[in-house]
Scaffold this motif. Structure first.
Motif, PDB file in Angstrom:
ATOM      1  N   ILE A   1      -7.772  -0.049   6.117  1.00  0.00           N
ATOM      2  CA  ILE A   1      -7.924   1.169   6.788  1.00  0.00           C
ATOM      3  C   ILE A   1      -9.234   2.048   6.310  1.00  0.00           C
ATOM      4  CG2 ILE A   1      -7.019   3.522   7.579  1.00  0.00           C
ATOM      5  CD1 ILE A   1      -4.382   1.605   7.699  1.00  0.00           C
ATOM      6  N   ARG A   2      -9.089   2.299   5.091  1.00  0.00           N
ATOM      7  CA  ARG A   2     -10.103   3.159   4.124  1.00  0.00           C
ATOM      8  C   ARG A   2     -11.402   2.411   4.391  1.00  0.00           C
ATOM      9  NH1 ARG A   2      -7.904   7.090   0.331  1.00  0.00           N
ATOM     10  NH2 ARG A   2      -9.992   6.775  -0.612  1.00  0.00           N
ATOM     11  N   LEU A   3     -11.578   1.082   4.501  1.00  0.00           N
ATOM     12  CA  LEU A   3     -12.708   0.495   4.581  1.00  0.00           C
ATOM     13  C   LEU A   3     -13.333   0.419   6.027  1.00  0.00           C
ATOM     14  CD1 LEU A   3     -12.435  -2.658   2.293  1.00  0.00           C
ATOM     15  CD2 LEU A   3     -13.740  -0.569   1.999  1.00  0.00           C
ATOM     16  N   GLY A   4     -12.416   1.031   6.931  1.00  0.00           N
ATOM     17  CA  GLY A   4     -13.219   0.959   8.435  1.00  0.00           C
ATOM     18  C   GLY A   4     -12.211   0.495   9.515  1.00  0.00           C
TER      19      GLY A   4
ATOM     20  N   LEU B   1       0.597  -7.694  15.802  1.00  0.00           N
ATOM     21  CA  LEU B   1       0.792  -9.234  15.584  1.00  0.00           C
ATOM     22  C   LEU B   1      -0.561  -9.864  15.976  1.00  0.00           C
ATOM     23  CD1 LEU B   1       2.953 -11.510  14.775  1.00  0.00           C
ATOM     24  CD2 LEU B   1       2.894 -11.951  17.400  1.00  0.00           C
ATOM     25  N   ALA B   2      -0.932 -10.736  14.982  1.00  0.00           N
ATOM     26  CA  ALA B   2      -2.064 -11.549  15.039  1.00  0.00           C
ATOM     27  C   ALA B   2      -1.898 -12.662  16.191  1.00  0.00           C
ATOM     28  CB  ALA B   2      -2.724 -12.245  13.707  1.00  0.00           C
TER      29      ALA B   2
ATOM     30  N   SER C   1      -8.443  -5.493  11.502  1.00  0.00           N
ATOM     31  CA  SER C   1      -8.563  -6.299  10.328  1.00  0.00           C
ATOM     32  C   SER C   1      -7.406  -7.308  10.192  1.00  0.00           C
ATOM     33  CB  SER C   1      -8.932  -5.535   8.851  1.00  0.00           C
ATOM     34  OG  SER C   1      -9.002  -6.165   7.899  1.00  0.00           O
ATOM     35  N   VAL C   2      -7.618  -8.305   9.921  1.00  0.00           N
ATOM     36  CA  VAL C   2      -6.493  -9.639   9.909  1.00  0.00           C
ATOM     37  C   VAL C   2      -7.198 -10.630   8.750  1.00  0.00           C
ATOM     38  CG1 VAL C   2      -7.495 -10.682  11.958  1.00  0.00           C
ATOM     39  CG2 VAL C   2      -4.915 -11.374  11.057  1.00  0.00           C
TER      40      VAL C   2
ATOM     41  N   LEU D   1      -7.036  -0.495  13.084  1.00  0.00           N
ATOM     42  CA  LEU D   1      -5.612  -1.236  13.213  1.00  0.00           C
ATOM     43  C   LEU D   1      -5.946  -2.666  12.280  1.00  0.00           C
ATOM     44  CD1 LEU D   1      -5.991  -1.567  17.137  1.00  0.00           C
ATOM     45  CD2 LEU D   1      -4.431   0.068  15.850  1.00  0.00           C
ATOM     46  N   VAL D   2      -4.605  -3.152  12.169  1.00  0.00           N
ATOM     47  CA  VAL D   2      -4.399  -4.397  11.220  1.00  0.00           C
ATOM     48  C   VAL D   2      -3.571  -5.239  11.834  1.00  0.00           C
ATOM     49  CG1 VAL D   2      -5.053  -3.268   9.122  1.00  0.00           C
ATOM     50  CG2 VAL D   2      -2.755  -3.272   9.809  1.00  0.00           C
TER      51      VAL D   2
END
Length: 354
Positions: free
Chosen positions: A306-309, A66-67, A292-293, A312-313
């Motif tokens: 995820i494939r870009l590094g 959760l952001a 990443s968010v 976690l998101v």
């Protein structure tokens, strides 16, 4: 999802901030209702070894957190855990309680599945939230604290606010997210400079012995962002959270004249910022945790990140538009994507498109 779409019509009749307050009340009440949280957990949690990771000494049973901004005051922690998140980022918190900016300060862009907010770090203050966390920490999930400065704190004294917050939460949180990128506190983004980053992270790492991440703006030039990333890491940052909300009002049809935009329209900007940071770190052989968010609304977008590094998101706005089953849907479909592409574990997919 179908049932939520019916409920959403009712929720969206309310002012967005009123609707959020109702949700917060329900989430705070839920743990007091016998058997409700186990029922929710069974319905919404998705647990598979393929998605589980240990990162910076923390265990994440899936990659979706959760952001910051949804649970500002740690009043919904137990209920949000039952909705399937792997980690919760609480706040933003400031040393002193503050009411935030004048209302209205939260708007929906329904057609674009996006949100615009000019909240201004409204929160109960560090001490009140710290006392709340003392009752549940250590928690079953990693709990991060997003930290910012009080509105009335001068730029010259800003570092004192961050230091005070690091001290307050040193014993009842798992990581810090340093917020100098919110557009809703006057002049806060001016602190996104190398001199301040150097001084700040040097001081914070003396006090806070767990991971500290820098949360950056999507509106920085790539070069400026990369310089800040490297500077933060040179002085102790474990990684980067990319990105905060944007002031690019061209992304929505009917923008307000204040506040930052999050949600689906932010996805391309946020994705590109992540990619450039990941490429630079890889080229320089620097290890960092990337979270990443921004605009992540389904497994397809999460998998791209995820494939870009990104290890976690985080999600926030998409939950408002898609409902409480969002996290389970992302994780279930992520597993399918990984297996389809021949990965035995999520860690194998991190950064493969770089």
């Amino acid at each position: 999802m179908l049932h939520y779409q019916n409920l959403r019509q009712l929720i969206f009749r309310f002012d967005p901030e009123v609707a959020h307050s109702v949700v917060e009340f329900v989430c705070a009440l839920a743990p007091k209702i016998p058997a409700l949280l186990p029922f929710l957990s069974k319905k919404f949690c998705f647990n598979d070894p393929l998605l589980s990771q240990e990162i910076d000494g923390m265990r994440f049973y899936n990659p979706v957190g959760l952001a910051a901004g949804f649970d500002k005051n740690a009043t919904m922690v137990e209920t949000l855990c039952a909705l399937g998140f792997s980690h919760l980022e609480l706040g933003a918190l400031t040393p002193l309680a503050q009411s935030g900016n004048e209302k209205p300060r939260l708007w929906r862009h329904t057609n674009e599945e996006s949100i615009q907010n000019a909240m201004g770090f409204n929160n109960d203050g560090a001490n009140a939230v710290s006392m709340r966390l003392d009752k549940c920490y250590p928690f079953v999930l990693p709990l991060g604290i997003n930290i910012g400065k009080n509105k009335l704190t001068s730029q010259e004294n800003a570092i004192e606010d961050y230091i005070a917050l690091a001290k307050t939460f040193s014993q009842n949180s798992d990581y810090l997210s340093v917020n100098i990128s919110s557009p809703n506190t006057p002049n806060l983004r001016d602190l996104q400079n190398e001199a301040f980053i150097k001084e700040l992270f040097s001081a914070l790492c003396e006090i806070y012995k767990k991971p500290i991440y820098l949360k950056i703006s999507p509106d920085l030039s790539i070069d400026s962002a990369l310089n800040l990333v490297e500077c933060a890491m040179d002085f102790g940052a474990k990684g980067i959270i990319a990105t905060n909300t944007t002031l690019d009002y061209s992304l929505v049809a009917n923008p307000k004249e204040k506040g930052g935009i999050s949600g689906k329209v932010l996805a391309p900007k946020s994705r590109e910022m992540l990619k450039q940071i990941a490429l630079t770190l890889k080229a320089k052989k620097r290890k960092a945790t990337l979270i990443s968010v921004g605009g992540i609304a389904d497994a397809k977008e999460a998998y791209l990140r995820i494939r870009l590094g990104a290890s976690l998101v985080q999600v926030f706005s998409a939950m408002i538009f898609k409902g409480p089953s969002l996290v389970k849907c992302i994780n279930r479909d992520l597993k399918d994507h990984l297996e389809r592409d021949g990965f035995n574990h999520i860690s194998e997919a991190v950064g493969v498109d770089l």
